[in-house]
Motif scaffolding. Structure first.
Motif, PDB file in Angstrom:
ATOM      1  N   PRO A   1       0.832  -1.211   0.000  1.00 41.17           N
ATOM      2  CA  PRO A   1       0.000   0.000   0.000  1.00 41.17           C
ATOM      3  C   PRO A   1       0.870   1.265   0.000  1.00 41.17           C
ATOM      4  N   ASP A   2       0.386   2.285  -0.718  1.00 37.98           N
ATOM      5  CA  ASP A   2       1.151   3.528  -0.880  1.00 37.98           C
ATOM      6  C   ASP A   2       2.587   3.175  -1.319  1.00 37.98           C
ATOM      7  N   PRO A   3       2.734   2.531  -2.472  1.00 40.26           N
ATOM      8  CA  PRO A   3       4.013   1.905  -2.843  1.00 40.26           C
ATOM      9  C   PRO A   3       5.170   2.872  -3.053  1.00 40.26           C
ATOM     10  N   TYR A   4       4.901   4.150  -3.319  1.00 36.92           N
ATOM     11  CA  TYR A   4       5.987   5.094  -3.575  1.00 36.92           C
ATOM     12  C   TYR A   4       6.435   5.822  -2.308  1.00 36.92           C
ATOM     13  N   ALA A   5       5.878   5.439  -1.179  1.00 34.33           N
ATOM     14  CA  ALA A   5       6.328   5.979   0.103  1.00 34.33           C
ATOM     15  C   ALA A   5       7.377   5.044   0.695  1.00 34.33           C
ATOM     16  N   PHE A   6       8.508   5.611   1.110  1.00 32.69           N
ATOM     17  CA  PHE A   6       9.551   4.806   1.751  1.00 32.69           C
ATOM     18  C   PHE A   6       9.146   4.595   3.199  1.00 32.69           C
ATOM     19  N   ASN A   7       8.760   3.363   3.515  1.00 31.75           N
ATOM     20  CA  ASN A   7       8.164   3.086   4.822  1.00 31.75           C
ATOM     21  C   ASN A   7       8.647   1.745   5.361  1.00 31.75           C
ATOM     22  N   PRO A   8       9.732   1.713   6.130  1.00 31.31           N
ATOM     23  CA  PRO A   8      10.212   0.447   6.703  1.00 31.31           C
ATOM     24  C   PRO A   8       9.188  -0.231   7.607  1.00 31.31           C
ATOM     25  N   ASP A   9       8.282   0.545   8.187  1.00 31.18           N
ATOM     26  CA  ASP A   9       7.310  -0.031   9.116  1.00 31.18           C
ATOM     27  C   ASP A   9       6.411  -1.064   8.441  1.00 31.18           C
ATOM     28  N   ARG A  10       6.273  -1.015   7.125  1.00 31.31           N
ATOM     29  CA  ARG A  10       5.412  -1.986   6.447  1.00 31.31           C
ATOM     30  C   ARG A  10       5.936  -3.415   6.637  1.00 31.31           C
ATOM     31  N   TRP A  11       7.244  -3.535   6.960  1.00 30.90           N
ATOM     32  CA  TRP A  11       7.856  -4.853   7.123  1.00 30.90           C
ATOM     33  C   TRP A  11       7.814  -5.338   8.574  1.00 30.90           C
ATOM     34  N   LEU A  12       7.223  -4.563   9.476  1.00 33.98           N
ATOM     35  CA  LEU A  12       7.197  -4.932  10.886  1.00 33.98           C
ATOM     36  C   LEU A  12       5.894  -5.607  11.286  1.00 33.98           C
ATOM     37  N   VAL A  13       5.058  -5.946  10.320  1.00 33.21           N
ATOM     38  CA  VAL A  13       3.816  -6.661  10.609  1.00 33.21           C
ATOM     39  C   VAL A  13       4.135  -8.107  10.991  1.00 33.21           C
ATOM     40  N   GLN A  14       3.177  -8.784  11.575  1.00 36.01           N
ATOM     41  CA  GLN A  14       3.426 -10.145  12.069  1.00 36.01           C
ATOM     42  C   GLN A  14       3.687 -11.128  10.932  1.00 36.01           C
ATOM     43  N   ASP A  15       2.918 -11.030   9.850  1.00 37.94           N
ATOM     44  CA  ASP A  15       3.069 -11.953   8.722  1.00 37.94           C
ATOM     45  C   ASP A  15       3.608 -11.196   7.513  1.00 37.94           C
ATOM     46  N   THR A  16       4.859 -11.463   7.169  1.00 33.91           N
ATOM     47  CA  THR A  16       5.481 -10.793   6.028  1.00 33.91           C
ATOM     48  C   THR A  16       5.671 -11.744   4.842  1.00 33.91           C
ATOM     49  N   SER A  17       5.010 -12.886   4.866  1.00 36.57           N
ATOM     50  CA  SER A  17       5.254 -13.905   3.836  1.00 36.57           C
ATOM     51  C   SER A  17       4.921 -13.402   2.438  1.00 36.57           C
ATOM     52  N   GLN A  18       3.781 -12.710   2.288  1.00 36.26           N
ATOM     53  CA  GLN A  18       3.426 -12.214   0.965  1.00 36.26           C
ATOM     54  C   GLN A  18       4.355 -11.086   0.532  1.00 36.26           C
ATOM     55  N   LEU A  19       4.736 -10.231   1.465  1.00 37.76           N
ATOM     56  CA  LEU A  19       5.665  -9.156   1.146  1.00 37.76           C
ATOM     57  C   LEU A  19       6.997  -9.732   0.666  1.00 37.76           C
ATOM     58  N   LEU A  20       7.495 -10.731   1.367  1.00 36.04           N
ATOM     59  CA  LEU A  20       8.784 -11.326   1.010  1.00 36.04           C
ATOM     60  C   LEU A  20       8.706 -12.076  -0.313  1.00 36.04           C
ATOM     61  N   LEU A  21       7.561 -12.707  -0.581  1.00 36.38           N
ATOM     62  CA  LEU A  21       7.405 -13.401  -1.857  1.00 36.38           C
ATOM     63  C   LEU A  21       7.531 -12.431  -3.023  1.00 36.38           C
ATOM     64  N   ASP A  22       7.042 -11.212  -2.830  1.00 37.89           N
ATOM     65  CA  ASP A  22       7.060 -10.218  -3.907  1.00 37.89           C
ATOM     66  C   ASP A  22       8.231  -9.255  -3.815  1.00 37.89           C
ATOM     67  N   LEU A  23       9.204  -9.565  -2.982  1.00 43.27           N
ATOM     68  CA  LEU A  23      10.450  -8.786  -2.942  1.00 43.27           C
ATOM     69  C   LEU A  23      11.483  -9.548  -3.770  1.00 43.27           C
ATOM     70  N   ALA A  24      11.850  -8.993  -4.908  1.00 43.04           N
ATOM     71  CA  ALA A  24      12.709  -9.746  -5.838  1.00 43.04           C
ATOM     72  C   ALA A  24      13.837  -8.888  -6.409  1.00 43.04           C
ATOM     73  N   PRO A  25      14.630  -8.221  -5.568  1.00 36.86           N
ATOM     74  CA  PRO A  25      15.714  -7.386  -6.092  1.00 36.86           C
ATOM     75  C   PRO A  25      16.822  -8.202  -6.760  1.00 36.86           C
ATOM     76  N   PHE A  26      16.914  -9.486  -6.397  1.00 34.76           N
ATOM     77  CA  PHE A  26      17.926 -10.363  -6.980  1.00 34.76           C
ATOM     78  C   PHE A  26      17.285 -11.411  -7.877  1.00 34.76           C
ATOM     79  N   SER A  27      16.087 -11.103  -8.384  1.00 34.65           N
ATOM     80  CA  SER A  27      15.277 -12.016  -9.169  1.00 34.65           C
ATOM     81  C   SER A  27      14.845 -13.193  -8.305  1.00 34.65           C
ATOM     82  N   LYS A  28      14.249 -14.183  -8.935  1.00 34.14           N
ATOM     83  CA  LYS A  28      13.702 -15.333  -8.211  1.00 34.14           C
ATOM     84  C   LYS A  28      13.994 -16.609  -8.992  1.00 34.14           C
TER      85      LYS A  28
END
Length: 470
Positions: free
Chosen positions: A407-434
């Motif tokens: 959500p609000d993808p162009y805002a730099f917000n580290p807090d988005r990663w402090l939620v209890q379940d980050t599995s979907q976020l991590l699945l879609d984090l692909a700076p080194f490809s997949k």
């Protein structure tokens, strides 16, 4: 008369080809610009004439036409997270599109980045993987810390006021180049020891990335530079000085090891040549393959991490609240900032981890879509069964800015990663490809990011010069 007949048949052939691509091609049902359906030079226009504006154009097209667009006569681009994972994460049947990789890899034609056959890539990755395992990275952590300490000393001695400010983009590129050359070859190029951090290798890399789009569409320029007399190349393309010097260094080291294999036991630590010169159940690589693989590792190992550290430093300093949270968390576990701290301690810090993940979401490794070719056994992509030979791709930029996941993808917000379940976020984090073609140096990159950003934020007091100017 013959000339007129030739022109007639040429124009007739082009007309028939245009009709086929527009109305009868298997991809003609997918929306997109008419010019893109007619010619692959549509991409070249936005890359070269519009100065790398291809992804911005794709954004416009997706807003107009939806999640699947035709961007070349035989090419589809997606804006669909499922399609991304079908292509890259789970796409074991797809092969790299040869044209792009041979163009971007023209300076190292026998390096593994150019391998389109999945089996060839798997074998080469298997040779190099032991040097980049988590265990290997942690055993060589001291080499990374030594280079970071050297950067800190340079910054503290030479750039300790606004009147002696330094571009951190250059400083980080110097650091990561020194790290990767030391790590892979036990011989650092020592750019950090160069006056003003000015070095032919850095200048050459900058020019290379600046001209990347020309290389993409006109790779014969690089082929010429590799085969022409060195004096002529340097006269026409002086930015190649750093590349040629680095290549000469690889050649010297490789020839020395080939002629005297016992030297492998004399180097400070294990290098890539321990694995490439003595491959198990495979033939020894040629000298050209060894040099090209070495250059691929240096290019990939210096760019992504250096760029991420620069972006991370910028956002930490831009937002004081983020900077203070990072400093506080680091100070709690790092009591004496003049002593180094281990990667295993830093990677357990929740806010630093969240910060680095957000940095990687912003600092895309490769923004250009990485094209893959559909084969008969390829499953559906984004719910679509595509004809064999179709070229498919999706820029990671669309994955990292998907508002449904971030959500609000162009805002730099580290807090988005402090939620209890980050599995979907991590699945879609692909700076080194997949998937099977993901970055070989993933473990090394994570270790560098924690150590570099941790040391910079804990041991230095930094300010944005632009903020002081305003």
């Amino acid at each position: 008369m013959h000339y007129l007949l030739f022109l007639y048949f040429a124009f007739s052939s082009l007309f028939v080809l245009a009709l086929y691509r527009l109305f009868f091609h298997p991809l003609c049902k997918y929306p997109g610009p008419i010019l893109a359906a007619l010619t692959d030079w549509y991409e070249a226009y936005y890359n070269i004439v519009e100065g790398g504006g291809l992804i911005a154009k794709y954004e416009q097209l997706h807003k107009l036409h939806g999640p699947v667009i035709r961007v070349g006569p035989n090419t589809l681009h997606f804006n669909d997270r499922q399609a991304f994972h079908d292509i890259y994460t789970y796409g074991s049947t797809l092969v790299k599109h040869r044209a792009l990789y041979e163009a971007f890899g023209a300076h190292a034609p026998k390096g593994s980045v150019n391998f389109c056959d999945p089996e060839d890539a798997k074998q080469r990755k298997g040779l190099l993987q032991p040097l980049f395992s988590r265990k290997a990275v942690m055993s060589l952590e001291y080499t990374i810390q030594q280079k970071i300490d050297r950067l800190l000393a340079v910054l503290q001695s030479n750039y300790n006021s606004s009147s002696t400010a330094v571009s951190m983009a250059i400083a980080y590129r110097a650091l990561t180049t020194d790290i990767i050359t030391s790590y892979c070859f036990a011989e650092s190029v020592n750019i950090l020891d160069s006056p003003d951090l000015s070095h032919p290798i850095l200048r050459g890399m900058k020019e290379t990335f600046t001209k990347a789009w020309l290389q993409r569409h006109f790779p014969f320029f690089i082929t010429f530079a590799l085969n022409a007399p060195q004096k002529l190349v340097l006269w026409l393309l002086p930015e190649f000085e750093g590349y040629l010097k680095m290549r000469a260094g690889f050649e010297r080291q490789i020839n020395s090891l080939i002629n005297n294999p016992d030297r492998l036991s004399m180097v400070e630590h294990e290098t890539i040549f321990h694995h490439l010169l003595e491959p198990k159940d495979q033939e020894r690589l040629s000298q050209a393959s060894l040099m090209d693989e070495a250059f691929v590792l240096v290019s990939a190992g210096s760019d992504t991490v250096g760029n991420a550290c620069n972006i991370g430093t910028f956002y930490a300093l831009k937002y004081p609240s983020i900077y203070l949270k990072l400093k506080k968390e680091l100070e709690e576990v790092w009591l004496d900032k003049d002593r180094s701290i281990s990667f295993t301690v830093l990677e357990k810090l929740p806010y630093l981890t969240a910060f680095i993940r957000e940095v990687l979401r912003f600092s895309l490794g490769v923004v250009h879509p990485l094209p893959r070719v559909v084969v008969p056994s390829t499953p559906k992509i984004g719910g679509l069964k595509l004809p064999p030979g179709t070229v498919v791709g999706m820029s990671v930029k669309f994955l990292h800015t998907n508002p449904d996941v971030f959500p609000d993808p162009y805002a730099f917000n580290p807090d988005r990663w402090l939620v209890q379940d980050t599995s979907q976020l991590l699945l879609d984090l692909a700076p080194f490809s997949k998937g099977p073609r993901s970055c070989l140096g993933l473990n090394l990159a994570w270790c560098e990011l924690y150590l570099i950003l941790g040391n910079i934020l804990r041991r230095l007091d930094l300010k944005l010069l632009t903020e002081e100017a305003t």
